[in-house]
Enzyme design. Structure first.
Site, PDB file in Angstrom:
ATOM      1  N   LYS A  39      15.230   7.721  -2.463  1.00 50.65           N
ATOM      2  CA  LYS A  39      15.710   6.004  -1.995  1.00 50.65           C
ATOM      3  C   LYS A  39      14.670   5.295  -2.617  1.00 50.65           C
ATOM      4  O   LYS A  39      13.537   5.298  -2.404  1.00 50.65           O
ATOM      5  CB  LYS A  39      15.458   6.231  -0.490  1.00 50.65           C
ATOM      6  N   GLY A  52       3.979   4.355  -0.981  1.00 52.75           N
ATOM      7  CA  GLY A  52       4.160   3.097  -0.330  1.00 52.75           C
ATOM      8  C   GLY A  52       2.929   2.710   0.303  1.00 52.75           C
ATOM      9  O   GLY A  52       1.839   3.214   0.208  1.00 52.75           O
ATOM     10  N   SER A  53       3.198   1.956   1.677  1.00 52.38           N
ATOM     11  CA  SER A  53       2.226   1.349   2.297  1.00 52.38           C
ATOM     12  C   SER A  53       1.590   2.354   3.068  1.00 52.38           C
ATOM     13  O   SER A  53       2.070   3.498   3.575  1.00 52.38           O
ATOM     14  CB  SER A  53       2.571   0.447   3.204  1.00 52.38           C
ATOM     15  N   THR A  54       0.185   2.418   3.356  1.00 53.21           N
ATOM     16  CA  THR A  54      -0.425   3.247   4.447  1.00 53.21           C
ATOM     17  C   THR A  54       0.199   3.349   5.833  1.00 53.21           C
ATOM     18  O   THR A  54       0.299   4.343   6.250  1.00 53.21           O
ATOM     19  CB  THR A  54      -1.952   2.959   4.616  1.00 53.21           C
ATOM     20  N   CYS A 111      -1.109  -0.340  -6.632  1.00 60.88           N
ATOM     21  CA  CYS A 111      -1.702   0.410  -5.455  1.00 60.88           C
ATOM     22  C   CYS A 111      -3.019   0.529  -5.965  1.00 60.88           C
ATOM     23  O   CYS A 111      -4.055   0.608  -5.210  1.00 60.88           O
ATOM     24  CB  CYS A 111      -1.188   1.581  -5.019  1.00 60.88           C
ATOM     25  N   GLU A 136      -5.621  -4.467   1.618  1.00 55.69           N
ATOM     26  CA  GLU A 136      -4.810  -4.568   0.532  1.00 55.69           C
ATOM     27  C   GLU A 136      -3.952  -5.892   0.657  1.00 55.69           C
ATOM     28  O   GLU A 136      -3.393  -5.867   1.446  1.00 55.69           O
ATOM     29  CB  GLU A 136      -3.987  -3.142   0.463  1.00 55.69           C
ATOM     30  N   GLU A 165       1.413   8.857  -1.561  1.00 58.87           N
ATOM     31  CA  GLU A 165       0.649   7.755  -2.510  1.00 58.87           C
ATOM     32  C   GLU A 165       0.563   6.431  -1.895  1.00 58.87           C
ATOM     33  O   GLU A 165       1.682   5.919  -1.644  1.00 58.87           O
ATOM     34  CB  GLU A 165       1.133   8.197  -3.613  1.00 58.87           C
TER      35      GLU A 165
END
Lengths: 298, 481
Positions: B187, B239-241, B295, B392, B261
């Site tokens: 996706k 993607g995001s944490t 990132c 971030e 990641e």
């Protein structure tokens, strides 16, 4: 004053090459290109430095310097002609009344292997015959030996002999072997009073390259930021295409900024570059490429 | 000709003529594009102009179920049994087709995501092709890659990728999965689905057996349905944490393998003995590459105090030469921010930085009135306790600190929940080795930044995730032993 070489930053070759690659991806089109080509033409030191140079050849080149292509309206002259001291007199006569300058190589060009007295005498001879600018060579042997003070003193002595004439200092980067050395030599030349620093004699390969020129531009930039004093730059040898010249101008523009974008502060030492620039300019004006037969080889 | 010389580069836009975009894209399931059972579509926009580019299907739970079942069937009936050297041929073919259509992919990537064409043309697309080439080479050599460990494929890999490198992340995910013998449900992010759908066309045209790769579009709930599907054997997420944590909770108690990641807040450290002009170039590349939507962006700069003034002066001067504008212009250095939400978030952080008392500096460049753009931004005099240093931002915003000793900078660089990457700038080899052993970061670049290669593993420490992508490590993440 002899420079503090601990202020000369180290140079990373990979980083320099990446930066150069990025200049070369700039897309210079339309009005920007036209403006750049005219400027490049106006920055050329039209050069002949051969043992077999004749008076006639120098005269023809001087005419070409003043009239690069009379069939294209509004073209500037080149910046200067560059000849051996023995041809300065001929050039002076041929360029009567023109704003084109006369640059003379000196100091036992191209090797620079001679005594200091002879180098000074060589310089004075060129000046007495009417040279506006002196292109001297540094003593590469002494530099590579680590005798930096010698190199500094010699440049300073020639600068003194030059008086009001502008001094270009040729580092002969093709013999200096590392970018670190080129940076160091640039800093020494600038500190010793160079009005211009110049890459090459054109007699040694490689001559001017963009990475080498970038290192020298950064030395000029650092000096300017420190002192407010501008120093000029002259890459010489190996730049033969208009596209290449535009890439140098992009590098100049983005490294030193608009103040340096004139022949007061930047020159191309070249013999065949002018014709390619003329060819490209003709194309911009006429929409089609000339045959090279339409452009004089003088 | 003495005096101010103005030399603005004339516009040099990349042509869009060769780009073929459908008005509407369906879901790529079982080797063909099928209408979504949800019957819903959503639009994807060009962030530089606001122009609507296409509508894409919004997959719901039933659509996800179809896709996973297609992948499972392809795995059981075809892909699992196919010899490695045959799988390699398909992967190799995909790589070649990406190369053949590189220009179209690059332009679409810039239109859909806002990144400058210079980057999509020179970085994203060639690297994506290289990943397929690289993993094509491993497909028939798994036994040699992991001797005496009998590597076996996992089954269906559910892969969810972000919007910052849409095509490249798809390649990072799909190539090793296929080489290892798995099938895929992927996706792409909702703001940048188009190059993944183009890749779906390429995959269809490559003759890859139906169902081996399925590409479905949608929002977070579509991703959640993939993660939670019982027939998915492996989850790979970039993607995001924040979302990474949710995914890890969701698969707790299952036997799904996972790689994450996630975010980063990398330290870029300049020592006084560094090649300063090149270090500044590296800092610019580290934080302004892809508008800072990276990132592993070097978003925290540490400069040794003896050279701090020089470095900051050079950095400001260099920022002035960056061209912000039309992503499709070949001279653009910084393109459009990916979405309005992201621009709002970046502007919020800039305001936070100002409120925290840091000294802001922005390039004097102009930015287009239309579209989402952000000037390259520096914050000086920041400290470890500032939010702009800790969190971030994912934009072209750099927080600068100075340091005196090597111990101090190591402590500060590691004093962060993230650990994806770091940069060290020094002329001294021994210092590089010392620093690389002490940085708690997955990747440490020395005298360069943002360098990627398919053969080199990439991944994080701490809250930047776990598992590696790229190289043999990336292959191992799709195998059981």
């Amino acid at each position: 004053m002899y420079p503090d070489l601990s202020n000369s930053p180290v140079v990373d070759q990979v980083g320099i090459e990446e930066r150069v690659a990025r200049f070369n991806t700039r897309s210079i089109k339309k009005e920007t290109k036209l403006q750049g080509l005219k400027l490049a033409l106006n920055m050329i030191d039209l050069t002949t430095l051969e043992g077999k140079d004749t008076e006639g050849k120098v005269e023809q080149m001087c005419y070409k310097a003043m009239h690069p292509a009379d069939d294209i309206p509004g073209l500037p002259t080149v910046a200067a002609v560059c000849v051996y001291p023995t041809h300065v007199k001929t050039a002076r006569r041929a360029l009567q009344g023109s704003s084109v300058k006369i640059a003379s190589v000196s100091t036992a060009f191209p090797s620079g292997n001679s005594t200091s007295d002879i180098k000074i005498a060589d310089t004075k001879f060129a000046l007495d015959n009417g040279a506006d600018e002196i292109d001297m060579v540094i003593s590469r042997g002494e530099f590579l030996r680590g005798n930096y003070h010698f190199v500094y003193d010699e440049i300073a002595a020639v600068k003194e002999a030059c008086g009001k004439a502008r001094l270009k200092v040729i580092l002969e980067t093709g013999e200096l072997s590392t970018l670190d050395n080129i940076r160091k030599a640039s800093d020494i030349a600038i500190a010793a009073g160079a009005d211009f620093i110049k890459t090459s004699t054109g007699k040694i390969q490689p001559a001017a390259t963009m990475p080498v020129t970038l290192v020298m531009l950064q030395a000029i930039k650092d000096h300017y930021d420190r002192t407010g004093i501008m120093v000029g730059m002259k890459p010489a040898g190996g730049i033969s295409t208009a596209k290449g010249a535009l890439q140098y101008l992009v590098m100049l523009y983005e490294t030193l900024g608009p103040k340096w974008m004139s022949n007061e502060w930047f020159r191309f030492g070249a013999s065949s570059l002018a014709n390619d620039v003329i060819l490209q300019l003709a194309k911009e004006y006429k929409g089609v490429y000339y045959s090279k037969d339409y452009i004089s080889n003088d | 000709m003495v005096g101010e010389f103005k030399w603005d580069y004339a516009p040099a836009p990349e042509s869009k003529d060769h780009v073929r975009l459908e008005k509407q894209y369906d879901l790529f399931i079982g080797g063909k594009f099928v209408k979504p059972l949800s019957k819903k579509y959503f639009a994807t926009y060009n962030p530089a102009t606001g122009e609507k580019l296409a509508e894409v299907a919004q997959a719901n739970e039933k659509d996800v179920d179809l896709a996973v079942k297609a992948a499972k069937a392809a795995y059981d009936k075809v892909w699992k049994k196919m010899p490695g050297k045959e799988r390699a041929k398909y992967i190799y073919r995909i790589a070649r087709m990406i190369q053949e259509r590189a220009r179209e992919l690059a332009v679409i990537e810039s239109m859909d995501g806002g990144k400058p064409i210079r980057e999509s043309r020179d970085v994203d697309v060639p690297l994506a092709a290289n990943h397929f080439f690289y993993y094509a080479g491993w497909a028939d050599k798994l036994e040699y890659a992991f001797p005496n460990r009998t590597p076996q494929s996992l089954g269906v890999a559910g892969q969810i990728i972000p919007w910052n490198f849409p095509l490249l992340m798809a390649a990072w995910k799909i190539a090793p999965a296929l080489a290892a013998g798995n099938t895929v449900v992927l996706k792409p992010a909702e703001t940048t689905p188009l190059t993944a759908l183009k890749l779906a066309e390429i995959i269809r045209d490559s003759g890859l057996p139906d169902g081996v790769v399925n590409i479905i579009t949608g929002y977070g709930d579509t991703g959640a349905a993939i993660v939670n599907h019982p027939q998915v054997n492996k989850v790979a997420f970039t993607g995001s944490t924040q979302v990474g944590k949710i995914i890890q909770k969701a698969i707790a108690g299952t036997d799904k393998k996972i790689t994450l990641e996630l975010g980063g807040k990398a330290a870029n450290i300049i020592f006084e003995d560094a090649a300063l002009d090149q270090a500044v170039e590296g800092v610019v590349n580290g934080i302004f590459f892809n508008q800072g939507h990276v990132c592993c962006a070097g978003s925290r700069l540490f400069v040794q105090e003896s050279v701090a003034d020089t470095v900051i002066r050079k950095l400001k001067q260099r920022m002035e030469t960056l061209i912000v504008g039309d992503p499709l212009d070949k001279n653009t250095d910084i393109g459009a921010i990916n979405s309005k939400e992201q621009l709002d978030k970046i502007n919020e952080y800039i305001q936070i930085g100002i409120n925290e008392g840091a000294e802001m500096h922005q390039s004097s460049c102009s930015i287009p009135a239309k579209g989402y753009f952000c000037k390259p931004t520096l914050f000086l005099h920041t400290s470890q306790s500032h939010r702009i240093v800790q969190e971030e931002i994912f934009g072209p915003v750099l927080a600068v600190q100075t340091f005196r000793t090597i111990e101090e900078v190591i402590e500060k660089a590691n004093n962060i929940p993230y650990g994806l990457s770091a940069g060290v700038w020094t002329d001294k080899g021994s210092k590089i080795f010392n620093m690389t052993t002490k940085m708690r970061a997955g990747v440490v670049w020395a005298n360069t930044y943002n360098k990627f290669d398919p053969a080199s593993p990439f991944g994080g420490y701490k809250e930047s995730g776990f598992g590696r992508e790229g190289g043999l490590h990336g292959l191992a993440a799709y195998l059981k032993f």
